[in-house]
Design a protein around this motif. Structure first.
Motif, PDB file in Angstrom:
ATOM      1  N   GLY A   2     -22.144  32.084   7.040  1.00 41.09           N
ATOM      2  CA  GLY A   2     -22.799  32.977   6.086  1.00 41.09           C
ATOM      3  C   GLY A   2     -23.843  33.852   6.742  1.00 41.09           C
ATOM      4  N   LEU A   3     -24.119  35.003   6.083  1.00 41.77           N
ATOM      5  CA  LEU A   3     -25.167  35.942   6.506  1.00 41.77           C
ATOM      6  C   LEU A   3     -26.034  36.279   5.299  1.00 41.77           C
ATOM      7  N   GLY A   4     -27.334  36.356   5.515  1.00 40.56           N
ATOM      8  CA  GLY A   4     -28.268  36.810   4.487  1.00 40.56           C
ATOM      9  C   GLY A   4     -29.365  37.635   5.124  1.00 40.56           C
ATOM     10  N   TYR A   5     -30.068  38.420   4.305  1.00 43.59           N
ATOM     11  CA  TYR A   5     -31.151  39.247   4.858  1.00 43.59           C
ATOM     12  C   TYR A   5     -32.357  39.229   3.921  1.00 43.59           C
ATOM     13  N   ARG A   6     -33.511  39.560   4.503  1.00 41.52           N
ATOM     14  CA  ARG A   6     -34.758  39.648   3.723  1.00 41.52           C
ATOM     15  C   ARG A   6     -35.474  40.940   4.085  1.00 41.52           C
ATOM     16  N   THR A   7     -35.931  41.661   3.053  1.00 39.73           N
ATOM     17  CA  THR A   7     -36.548  42.972   3.282  1.00 39.73           C
ATOM     18  C   THR A   7     -38.052  42.895   3.513  1.00 39.73           C
ATOM     19  N   ASN A   8     -38.665  41.763   3.181  1.00 41.36           N
ATOM     20  CA  ASN A   8     -40.128  41.644   3.302  1.00 41.36           C
ATOM     21  C   ASN A   8     -40.527  40.337   3.976  1.00 41.36           C
ATOM     22  N   PRO A   9     -40.054  40.096   5.184  1.00 43.07           N
ATOM     23  CA  PRO A   9     -40.354  38.814   5.831  1.00 43.07           C
ATOM     24  C   PRO A   9     -41.834  38.695   6.187  1.00 43.07           C
ATOM     25  N   ALA A  10     -42.246  37.440   6.328  1.00 36.16           N
ATOM     26  CA  ALA A  10     -43.588  37.172   6.840  1.00 36.16           C
ATOM     27  C   ALA A  10     -43.589  37.387   8.348  1.00 36.16           C
ATOM     28  N   ASN A  11     -44.763  37.278   8.946  1.00 33.28           N
ATOM     29  CA  ASN A  11     -44.855  37.398  10.404  1.00 33.28           C
ATOM     30  C   ASN A  11     -45.853  36.356  10.923  1.00 33.28           C
ATOM     31  N   PRO A  12     -45.340  35.291  11.558  1.00 35.27           N
ATOM     32  CA  PRO A  12     -43.928  35.016  11.849  1.00 35.27           C
ATOM     33  C   PRO A  12     -43.161  34.620  10.587  1.00 35.27           C
ATOM     34  N   GLU A  13     -41.833  34.781  10.671  1.00 32.35           N
ATOM     35  CA  GLU A  13     -40.955  34.467   9.552  1.00 32.35           C
ATOM     36  C   GLU A  13     -40.172  33.200   9.855  1.00 32.35           C
ATOM     37  N   ASP A  14     -40.343  32.186   8.989  1.00 32.04           N
ATOM     38  CA  ASP A  14     -39.541  30.970   9.059  1.00 32.04           C
ATOM     39  C   ASP A  14     -38.622  30.978   7.843  1.00 32.04           C
ATOM     40  N   PRO A  15     -37.358  31.321   8.003  1.00 31.48           N
ATOM     41  CA  PRO A  15     -36.504  31.603   6.843  1.00 31.48           C
ATOM     42  C   PRO A  15     -36.311  30.432   5.892  1.00 31.48           C
ATOM     43  N   GLY A  16     -36.163  29.230   6.390  1.00 35.11           N
ATOM     44  CA  GLY A  16     -35.834  28.104   5.523  1.00 35.11           C
ATOM     45  C   GLY A  16     -34.375  27.698   5.685  1.00 35.11           C
ATOM     46  N   VAL A  17     -33.989  26.640   4.984  1.00 34.47           N
ATOM     47  CA  VAL A  17     -32.690  25.997   5.180  1.00 34.47           C
ATOM     48  C   VAL A  17     -31.624  26.638   4.305  1.00 34.47           C
ATOM     49  N   MET A  18     -30.440  26.830   4.907  1.00 37.91           N
ATOM     50  CA  MET A  18     -29.242  27.220   4.156  1.00 37.91           C
ATOM     51  C   MET A  18     -28.570  25.919   3.704  1.00 37.91           C
ATOM     52  N   THR A  19     -28.723  25.571   2.446  1.00 36.09           N
ATOM     53  CA  THR A  19     -28.249  24.281   1.954  1.00 36.09           C
ATOM     54  C   THR A  19     -26.762  24.353   1.606  1.00 36.09           C
ATOM     55  N   HIS A  20     -25.990  23.503   2.290  1.00 40.73           N
ATOM     56  CA  HIS A  20     -24.540  23.478   2.067  1.00 40.73           C
ATOM     57  C   HIS A  20     -24.208  22.546   0.910  1.00 40.73           C
ATOM     58  N   SER A  21     -23.268  22.917   0.074  1.00 43.23           N
ATOM     59  CA  SER A  21     -22.829  22.056  -1.022  1.00 43.23           C
ATOM     60  C   SER A  21     -21.947  20.927  -0.462  1.00 43.23           C
ATOM     61  N   GLY A  22     -21.802  19.857  -1.213  1.00 42.81           N
ATOM     62  CA  GLY A  22     -20.992  18.726  -0.777  1.00 42.81           C
ATOM     63  C   GLY A  22     -21.841  17.643  -0.139  1.00 42.81           C
ATOM     64  N   THR A  23     -21.177  16.550   0.166  1.00 39.97           N
ATOM     65  CA  THR A  23     -21.877  15.389   0.732  1.00 39.97           C
ATOM     66  C   THR A  23     -22.014  15.550   2.233  1.00 39.97           C
ATOM     67  N   ASP A  24     -23.238  15.427   2.685  1.00 37.20           N
ATOM     68  CA  ASP A  24     -23.510  15.587   4.107  1.00 37.20           C
ATOM     69  C   ASP A  24     -23.011  14.350   4.871  1.00 37.20           C
ATOM     70  N   SER A  25     -22.893  14.501   6.208  1.00 38.27           N
ATOM     71  CA  SER A  25     -22.392  13.389   7.020  1.00 38.27           C
ATOM     72  C   SER A  25     -22.987  13.499   8.415  1.00 38.27           C
ATOM     73  N   ALA A  26     -23.157  12.368   9.046  1.00 38.39           N
ATOM     74  CA  ALA A  26     -23.646  12.340  10.424  1.00 38.39           C
ATOM     75  C   ALA A  26     -22.595  12.861  11.386  1.00 38.39           C
ATOM     76  N   ASN A  27     -21.381  13.105  10.912  1.00 34.11           N
ATOM     77  CA  ASN A  27     -20.321  13.637  11.767  1.00 34.11           C
ATOM     78  C   ASN A  27     -20.314  15.168  11.811  1.00 34.11           C
ATOM     79  N   TYR A  28     -21.182  15.792  11.008  1.00 26.38           N
ATOM     80  CA  TYR A  28     -21.168  17.231  10.878  1.00 26.38           C
ATOM     81  C   TYR A  28     -22.206  17.874  11.795  1.00 26.38           C
ATOM     82  N   SER A  29     -22.082  19.205  11.950  1.00 30.70           N
ATOM     83  CA  SER A  29     -23.008  19.937  12.836  1.00 30.70           C
ATOM     84  C   SER A  29     -23.257  21.339  12.262  1.00 30.70           C
ATOM     85  N   TRP A  30     -24.221  22.006  12.823  1.00 25.39           N
ATOM     86  CA  TRP A  30     -24.487  23.393  12.412  1.00 25.39           C
ATOM     87  C   TRP A  30     -25.060  24.201  13.573  1.00 25.39           C
ATOM     88  N   ALA A  31     -24.994  25.533  13.412  1.00 24.63           N
ATOM     89  CA  ALA A  31     -25.613  26.466  14.359  1.00 24.63           C
ATOM     90  C   ALA A  31     -26.177  27.630  13.539  1.00 24.63           C
TER      91      ALA A  31
END
Length: 631
Positions: A241-270
């Motif tokens: 996924g891609l998202g954008y923000r027009t008024n970020p803070a400085n510095p900007e810490d965007p926050g978590v992209m929360t995935h639907s479904g049951t999480d697992s220790a076998n999964y990964s992200w980038a």
């Protein structure tokens, strides 16, 4: 039988006429002006300069494939333009513990931002890329699918407008990966420029078997509008996924992209965080020249001997043209990329149209302001202007002709303007009831009212001086005579009252006016009269009085004996000895002239004949010359 005749010429009616004309002009000058300046004065709308163009989101696309196949994203519905920034993020879900070499297959020209790999039971590979579109924007992009028949491939792209074409990434993008969870957490980023937008890309490797029509992510605050995401289902699954923000803070810490479904220790992200730097185009009001108006996209003659020189109007209400240059400094101004407007101000007490605008209160030029836009009949607002050999230049810079303007706002709708070149616009303007002998300054600003970066010149024009109407009439002699008439010879009047057998002027009169539409001279009165007896006027057709000896005739003729703006009217413009007097048409026009302020001199000849049975008596004729002018 001999008779005595005398002609008396009255000028008193002229004096009354002249007074009447001046009364009318006085009312016109001082009772009908629209209100131009008010107290308090028109409030200032000057704002601080904004260095950057406004960024905007154009659109997004998404796509996916199974079995490690390539994915092509089609841009045809987005309306890409030169200068647009395309950001592509694609991801591969696999379980082979292979760090793929992520790549854009076609077209060329993309810059890689990140090639990330998170190795868990369900691996995540994420590639992020950007490209500035050229004069012919891309119609699609194809990403390299890898991983074989058990791998899922998903791709998304976003398009932005108004991003700096030279340095679209304000700072180096930041990246992050993690194992044992599928919720991407894009890392913090610290922009260095103002007006930055942030973009986050996240991908998750999992085995949730999602339909590729689902939207698996809940984006963090500020990134929910227009986000784009795509999952794909194979033996190993992927979401990106891609998202954008027009008024970020400085510095900007965007926050978590929360995935639907049951999480697992076998999964990964980038995840990747980008900061988009806004495009900065610098503008300089660099040169100008004033011209007379034409009903055309071309201009008339220059009002000044050289460019960048103040001009003065010659008449109240005069229409004129201003051709103005804007120099483009940093970056290329793309087609229709920036809207502008023209402003004006009465010159301040410092008597300077200065580049710091000291003492001036600027307002937008409209069709109702003191200096207003002028609507010519033929050309249309926004039409491409026609270049003129006298147009202003800016050193050796290339001039890019733009448009003829009758209204705000305007833009570079004809062509893009490269850095180091100047755009040229043509403004159709007029004195719309501005006070006489008043100086006005002009400047171009951005459509939001913010100033340009630099003003090297400020166009300056002064309205015409106050008009003082004048009309002058001088009669050299108001009493002339024929002496004694005889039925055997023609007689011509003279100033001494004795008359002459030889044709000569009896007197003359001078006329002068500065009236816009010039003057006319009328004659009124009667023919030669003695009691109840008259001598017949010649009428409306000039005749040769030497051929009329022995018949009753009375007539006049005029010649222009001085000046160049006058004309004798028919039938009083006959050649020598040809006379007329059309009393039936009285008051009848005998002369007219232009309002050039110079003096026209007319010589007036009078002729009379009698017959042998003309009644004896002392005959007189009172003729009144009426002079009027149209201002």
């Amino acid at each position: 039988m001999k008779k005595n005749f005398k002609t008396s010429l009255a000028s008193s009616l002229f004096l009354f006429k002249l007074l009447g004309i001046f009364v009318l002009i006085f009312i016109w000058l001082f009772s009908g002006w629209p209100v131009v300046w008010q107290n308090p004065r028109i409030p200032s709308k000057i704002q601080e300069a904004q260095a950057a163009l406004s960024m905007s989101f154009v659109g997004s696309v998404e796509g996916s494939a199974t079995d490690g196949n390539d994915v092509t994203l089609n841009f045809s519905g987005l309306g890409l333009q030169e200068g647009d920034l395309v950001v592509v993020a694609y991801a591969i879900g696999d379980n082979d513990n292979v760090d793929f070499n992520m790549a854009i297959l076609s077209p060329t020209g993309y810059t890689e931002v990140a090639d990330l790999f998170a190795n868990d039971t369900q691996d995540t590979s994420l590639g992020v890329y950007w490209k500035i579109m050229g004069a012919t924007p891309d119609t699609s992009v194809t990403v390299d699918g890898l991983g074989g028949t058990d791998a899922a491939v998903s791709a998304v792209a976003m398009v932005f407008r108004g991003v700096d074409p030279t340095t679209p990434m304000d700072v180096t993008p930041t990246t992050a990966t993690a194992l044992n969870t599928m919720h991407p957490n894009p890392p913090s980023i610290t922009p260095v420029s103002t007006g930055v937008w942030t973009v986050i890309a996240g991908a998750s490797g999992h085995a949730l078997n999602p339909a590729n029509t689902n939207n698996p992510y809940t984006f963090p605050t500020g990134y929910t509008t227009n986000n784009v995401q795509r999952p794909e289902n194979d033996t190993s699954d992927i979401s990106v996924g891609l998202g954008y923000r027009t008024n970020p803070a400085n510095p900007e810490d965007p926050g978590v992209m929360t995935h639907s479904g049951t999480d697992s220790a076998n999964y990964s992200w980038a995840a990747v965080t980008l900061a988009l730097r806004p495009k900065v185009v610098t503008f300089n009001q660099s040169a100008y020249r004033f011209f007379s108006n034409l009903d055309s996209t071309d201009v008339g003659s220059s009002l000044t001997l050289s460019q960048d020189t103040p001009a003065t109007l010659s008449s109240s209400g005069q229409a004129f043209r201003l051709r103005n240059l804007l120099h483009i400094g940093t970056n290329r101004l793309l087609l229709n990329e920036q809207n502008f407007k023209l402003q004006f101000a009465q010159r301040g007490a410092d008597n300077l149209c200065d580049t710091s605008f000291s003492g001036e209160t600027y307002s937008d030029v409209t069709t109702a302001t003191a200096i207003a836009y002028n609507d010519n009949t033929t050309p249309t607002d926004g039409t491409a202007l026609t270049a003129n050999a006298s147009d202003p230049i800016h050193g050796a810079d290339t001039i890019v002709n733009q448009t003829y303007e009758e209204l705000n706002n305007f833009t570079n709708s004809v062509a893009a303007i490269s850095s180091g070149q100047d755009g040229k616009w043509d403004f159709s303007l007029k004195d719309n009831g501005a006070p006489a002998n008043t100086t006005y300054c002009f400047r171009i600003v951005k459509a939001d009212g913010s100033l340009l970066n630099t003003y090297s010149v400020i166009p300056q024009i002064t309205t015409a001086s106050a008009f003082t109407p004048s009309l002058s009439f001088i009669l050299s002699d108001n009493s002339i005579g024929f002496g004694t008439l005889s039925p055997t010879s023609v007689r011509f009047a003279t100033g001494d009252g004795l008359g002459s057998a030889t044709e000569m002027a009896a007197h003359s009169f001078d006329v002068s006016t500065n009236a816009t539409d010039g003057y006319v001279v009328m004659i009124d009165g009667s023919t030669l009269t003695s009691g109840s007896h008259t001598i017949s006027p010649i009428g409306g057709t000039a005749v040769n009085v030497t051929s009329g000896v022995g018949t009753e005739q009375y007539g006049i003729r005029l010649t222009l004996s001085g000046g160049s703006g006058g004309t004798v009217s028919s039938p009083y413009n006959g050649a020598s000895n040809f006379y007329a007097l059309d009393t039936a048409a009285f008051p009848d026009q005998v002369a007219s002239g232009t309002g050039d302020g110079t003096t026209d001199t007319y010589s007036v000849f009078y002729a009379a004949n009698i017959s042998s049975i003309t009644e004896a008596g002392s005959y007189t004729s009172v003729l009144t010359y009426i002079v009027s002018a149209t201002f």
